[in-house]
Design a protein around this motif. Structure first.
Motif, PDB file in Angstrom:
ATOM      1  N   ASP A  69      -4.275   3.311   1.288  1.00  0.00           N
ATOM      2  CA  ASP A  69      -5.528   3.307   2.033  1.00  0.00           C
ATOM      3  C   ASP A  69      -6.673   3.264   1.037  1.00  0.00           C
ATOM      4  OD1 ASP A  69      -7.496   3.565   3.897  1.00  0.00           O
ATOM      5  OD2 ASP A  69      -7.105   5.668   4.349  1.00  0.00           O
ATOM      6  N   ASP A  70      -6.955   2.089   0.502  1.00  0.00           N
ATOM      7  CA  ASP A  70      -8.033   1.883  -0.469  1.00  0.00           C
ATOM      8  C   ASP A  70      -7.776   2.549  -1.810  1.00  0.00           C
ATOM      9  OD1 ASP A  70      -9.621   0.232   0.965  1.00  0.00           O
ATOM     10  OD2 ASP A  70     -10.982   1.775   1.688  1.00  0.00           O
ATOM     11  N   ILE A  71      -6.523   2.973  -2.087  1.00  0.00           N
ATOM     12  CA  ILE A  71      -6.285   3.685  -3.339  1.00  0.00           C
ATOM     13  C   ILE A  71      -6.427   2.779  -4.552  1.00  0.00           C
ATOM     14  CG2 ILE A  71      -3.779   3.334  -3.470  1.00  0.00           C
ATOM     15  CD1 ILE A  71      -3.626   6.285  -4.345  1.00  0.00           C
ATOM     16  N   ALA A  72      -6.246   1.482  -4.357  1.00  0.00           N
ATOM     17  CA  ALA A  72      -6.343   0.570  -5.503  1.00  0.00           C
ATOM     18  C   ALA A  72      -7.746   0.524  -6.080  1.00  0.00           C
ATOM     19  CB  ALA A  72      -5.890  -0.832  -5.103  1.00  0.00           C
ATOM     20  N   THR A  73      -8.734   1.077  -5.349  1.00  0.00           N
ATOM     21  CA  THR A  73     -10.107   1.108  -5.856  1.00  0.00           C
ATOM     22  C   THR A  73     -10.365   2.338  -6.720  1.00  0.00           C
ATOM     23  OG1 THR A  73     -10.931   2.309  -3.917  1.00  0.00           O
ATOM     24  CG2 THR A  73     -10.896  -0.097  -3.786  1.00  0.00           C
ATOM     25  N   THR A  74      -9.405   3.254  -6.806  1.00  0.00           N
ATOM     26  CA  THR A  74      -9.603   4.468  -7.590  1.00  0.00           C
ATOM     27  C   THR A  74      -9.018   4.289  -8.988  1.00  0.00           C
ATOM     28  OG1 THR A  74      -7.509   5.561  -7.090  1.00  0.00           O
ATOM     29  CG2 THR A  74      -9.253   5.736  -5.432  1.00  0.00           C
ATOM     30  N   PRO A  75      -9.498   5.076  -9.966  1.00  0.00           N
ATOM     31  CA  PRO A  75      -8.977   4.935 -11.337  1.00  0.00           C
ATOM     32  C   PRO A  75      -7.573   5.501 -11.514  1.00  0.00           C
ATOM     33  CG  PRO A  75     -10.589   6.702 -11.236  1.00  0.00           C
ATOM     34  CD  PRO A  75     -10.618   6.024  -9.895  1.00  0.00           C
ATOM     35  N   TYR A  76      -7.017   6.133 -10.476  1.00  0.00           N
ATOM     36  CA  TYR A  76      -5.720   6.791 -10.617  1.00  0.00           C
ATOM     37  C   TYR A  76      -4.590   6.027  -9.938  1.00  0.00           C
ATOM     38  CZ  TYR A  76      -9.329  10.180 -11.471  1.00  0.00           C
ATOM     39  OH  TYR A  76     -10.461  10.774 -11.931  1.00  0.00           O
ATOM     40  N   ALA A  77      -4.924   4.889  -9.313  1.00  0.00           N
ATOM     41  CA  ALA A  77      -3.915   4.126  -8.576  1.00  0.00           C
ATOM     42  C   ALA A  77      -2.758   3.727  -9.469  1.00  0.00           C
ATOM     43  CB  ALA A  77      -4.557   2.890  -7.954  1.00  0.00           C
ATOM     44  N   GLY A  78      -3.071   3.330 -10.704  1.00  0.00           N
ATOM     45  CA  GLY A  78      -2.031   2.853 -11.606  1.00  0.00           C
ATOM     46  C   GLY A  78      -0.960   3.895 -11.854  1.00  0.00           C
ATOM     47  N   ARG A  79      -1.360   5.153 -12.077  1.00  0.00           N
ATOM     48  CA  ARG A  79      -0.390   6.211 -12.344  1.00  0.00           C
ATOM     49  C   ARG A  79       0.465   6.509 -11.118  1.00  0.00           C
ATOM     50  NH1 ARG A  79       1.425   7.343 -16.874  1.00  0.00           N
ATOM     51  NH2 ARG A  79       1.741   9.534 -16.374  1.00  0.00           N
ATOM     52  N   LEU A  80      -0.143   6.494  -9.953  1.00  0.00           N
ATOM     53  CA  LEU A  80       0.596   6.766  -8.722  1.00  0.00           C
ATOM     54  C   LEU A  80       1.627   5.671  -8.461  1.00  0.00           C
ATOM     55  CD1 LEU A  80       0.734   8.757  -6.346  1.00  0.00           C
ATOM     56  CD2 LEU A  80      -0.934   7.339  -5.164  1.00  0.00           C
ATOM     57  N   ILE A  81       1.194   4.424  -8.602  1.00  0.00           N
ATOM     58  CA  ILE A  81       2.104   3.297  -8.383  1.00  0.00           C
ATOM     59  C   ILE A  81       3.181   3.260  -9.458  1.00  0.00           C
ATOM     60  CG2 ILE A  81       2.244   0.778  -8.285  1.00  0.00           C
ATOM     61  CD1 ILE A  81      -0.600   0.824  -7.083  1.00  0.00           C
ATOM     62  N   LEU A  82       2.812   3.550 -10.718  1.00  0.00           N
ATOM     63  CA  LEU A  82       3.791   3.536 -11.800  1.00  0.00           C
ATOM     64  C   LEU A  82       4.886   4.571 -11.561  1.00  0.00           C
ATOM     65  CD1 LEU A  82       4.718   2.470 -14.544  1.00  0.00           C
ATOM     66  CD2 LEU A  82       3.227   4.182 -15.624  1.00  0.00           C
ATOM     67  N   GLY A  83       4.506   5.766 -11.122  1.00  0.00           N
ATOM     68  CA  GLY A  83       5.506   6.787 -10.828  1.00  0.00           C
ATOM     69  C   GLY A  83       6.464   6.333  -9.745  1.00  0.00           C
ATOM     70  N   ALA A  84       5.901   5.717  -8.701  1.00  0.00           N
ATOM     71  CA  ALA A  84       6.747   5.214  -7.611  1.00  0.00           C
ATOM     72  C   ALA A  84       7.654   4.089  -8.098  1.00  0.00           C
ATOM     73  CB  ALA A  84       5.870   4.742  -6.453  1.00  0.00           C
ATOM     74  N   GLN A  85       7.118   3.174  -8.896  1.00  0.00           N
ATOM     75  CA  GLN A  85       7.919   2.060  -9.412  1.00  0.00           C
ATOM     76  C   GLN A  85       9.044   2.558 -10.312  1.00  0.00           C
ATOM     77  OE1 GLN A  85       4.894  -0.386 -11.263  1.00  0.00           O
ATOM     78  NE2 GLN A  85       4.951  -1.864  -9.591  1.00  0.00           N
ATOM     79  N   ASP A  86       8.749   3.511 -11.194  1.00  0.00           N
ATOM     80  CA  ASP A  86       9.769   4.024 -12.104  1.00  0.00           C
ATOM     81  C   ASP A  86      10.904   4.692 -11.334  1.00  0.00           C
ATOM     82  OD1 ASP A  86       8.362   3.078 -14.239  1.00  0.00           O
ATOM     83  OD2 ASP A  86       7.695   5.027 -14.978  1.00  0.00           O
ATOM     84  N   ALA A  87      10.556   5.474 -10.319  1.00  0.00           N
ATOM     85  CA  ALA A  87      11.589   6.141  -9.524  1.00  0.00           C
ATOM     86  C   ALA A  87      12.408   5.116  -8.746  1.00  0.00           C
ATOM     87  CB  ALA A  87      10.950   7.146  -8.571  1.00  0.00           C
ATOM     88  N   ALA A  88      11.728   4.149  -8.144  1.00  0.00           N
ATOM     89  CA  ALA A  88      12.439   3.118  -7.378  1.00  0.00           C
ATOM     90  C   ALA A  88      13.406   2.354  -8.280  1.00  0.00           C
ATOM     91  CB  ALA A  88      11.443   2.167  -6.728  1.00  0.00           C
ATOM     92  N   GLY A  89      12.940   1.955  -9.453  1.00  0.00           N
ATOM     93  CA  GLY A  89      13.793   1.218 -10.380  1.00  0.00           C
ATOM     94  C   GLY A  89      14.997   2.025 -10.821  1.00  0.00           C
TER      95      GLY A  89
END
Length: 349
Positions: A69-89
């Motif tokens: 919900d608009d998180i990609a506009t925040t400076p912290y989106a990358g860390r949140l998505i990276l954590g999810a991607q690492d766990a998924a992988g």
């Protein structure tokens, strides 16, 4: 292409054992030592997991959707998505990420698009900690909420422990000898504001320091922050400052410079966010509490895969993180946040 049978033959074990391990279903069925040997041999031989064949057998695509919900506009989106991607992988899943503009129509469209890919479940991430409602399109799907929660706790969720943030920051200032600690807060009925202020008050109480409402100011960004921090310092002369975020700490630094006060010597300051630009570029470097975006993304995927696969992930290999992950048994998890001590707190105020 290397097959499971070839891996099994090389180890002198059954193909079914190799299949259990490579499908992540070996917990309590295959010894940890043998599982490790199978994974190591599969990597040595260049085995590639066949997602298509697996999806035909299990009716799962091993794809997960991340909708924000608009998180990609925040400076912290990358860390949140990276954590999810690492766990998924690590669990053998692919993560498909989309961002809505906050409107119901856009969100519904993005959810429908992910469903067309046949994703097995969703992470729904908000741009800041608050109580939210799942979009209609997610209510019948396996979903975990990240950086927010539902009031009724219907969907599993994870968010920062806001009260603990207030306690940790205030405790650090009290340990430095500060007794006139100001809280530079934010306007609005945000969970972060409520929790951090409550933690600040509780920590003062536990240290037998009286709460002084005159040391609390809630400021908007811009001129409002500059003026209110100036008035606060002029009136109350705080020796320590707990700031709602790193951006508001900047007003304290600016006011200190005008008065010839040295941050880290004459006064102490603690922020929240560990903002990559602000916390490192302020001089002296800002002591701050880091929000665990990477950890929330990682935990969210672990919880989601438990739901999708209907099994516990007690055997999941979790990398070293700055903040400890809550138990996956929790449905409304709150994750502790870590103080990153730098240079803005003096040895003794």
């Amino acid at each position: 292409m290397v097959t499971m049978k070839e891996i099994a033959d090389s180890l002198g074990i059954s193909k079914s054992t190799v299949s259990l391990v490579l499908a992540g279903k070996d917990a309590k069925r295959v010894s940890p030592e043998l599982s490790a040997r199978v994974r190591s041999r599969a990597a040595e031989m260049g085995y590639v997991f066949n997602n298509l064949a697996s999806s035909l057998r299990t009716n799962r695509t091993r794809m997960l959707g991340f909708i924000s919900d608009d998180i990609a506009t925040t400076p912290y989106a990358g860390r949140l998505i990276l954590g999810a991607q690492d766990a998924a992988g690590a669990l053998g899943y692919m993560l498909l990420t989309v961002n809505s503009n906050g409107s119901e129509e856009s969100r519904a469209s993005e959810i429908d698009g992910l469903k067309q890919y046949g994703v097995d479940g969703f992470l729904f991430a908000c741009m800041y900690n608050r109580f939210t409602h799942l979009p209609e399109g997610l209510k019948e799907s396996s979903t975990v909420i990240v950086d927010a929660a539902e009031r009724d706790g219907a969907a599993p969720s994870i968010r920062p422990d806001e009260e603990a943030i207030g306690r940790t920051a205030t405790a650090r200032l009290l340990d430095a000898g500060c007794r006139r600690i100001a809280f530079i807060g934010s306007h609005g009925p945000m969970e972060a504001q409520r929790g951090r202020l409550a933690g600040y008050r509780h920590e003062l109480h536990d240290h037998a320091v009286a709460f002084n409402p005159d040391l609390v100011v809630n400021v908007e960004m811009g001129r409002d922050g500059v003026d209110k921090v100036h008035d606060l310092v002029e009136r109350e002369h705080p020796d320590g400052f707990f700031c709602f975020n790193d951006a508001r700490a900047w007003y304290v630094y600016e006011e200190a410079a005008r008065r010839g006060l040295n941050v880290g010597t004459d006064i102490s300051v603690v922020g929240v966010d560990n903002h990559q630009m602000l916390a490192e570029m302020l001089s002296p470097k800002l002591s701050t509490i880091e929000l665990p975006h990477y950890e929330m993304g990682y935990w969210g995927i672990l919880k989601l895969v438990e739901i999708v696969e209907g099994r516990r992930l007690d055997d999941a290999r979790i990398p070293t993180m700055r903040a400890p992950l809550p138990s996956l048994d929790e449905r409304a998890a709150e994750i502790p946040c870590t103080l990153v001590d730098k240079e803005s707190v003096c040895a003794r105020c």
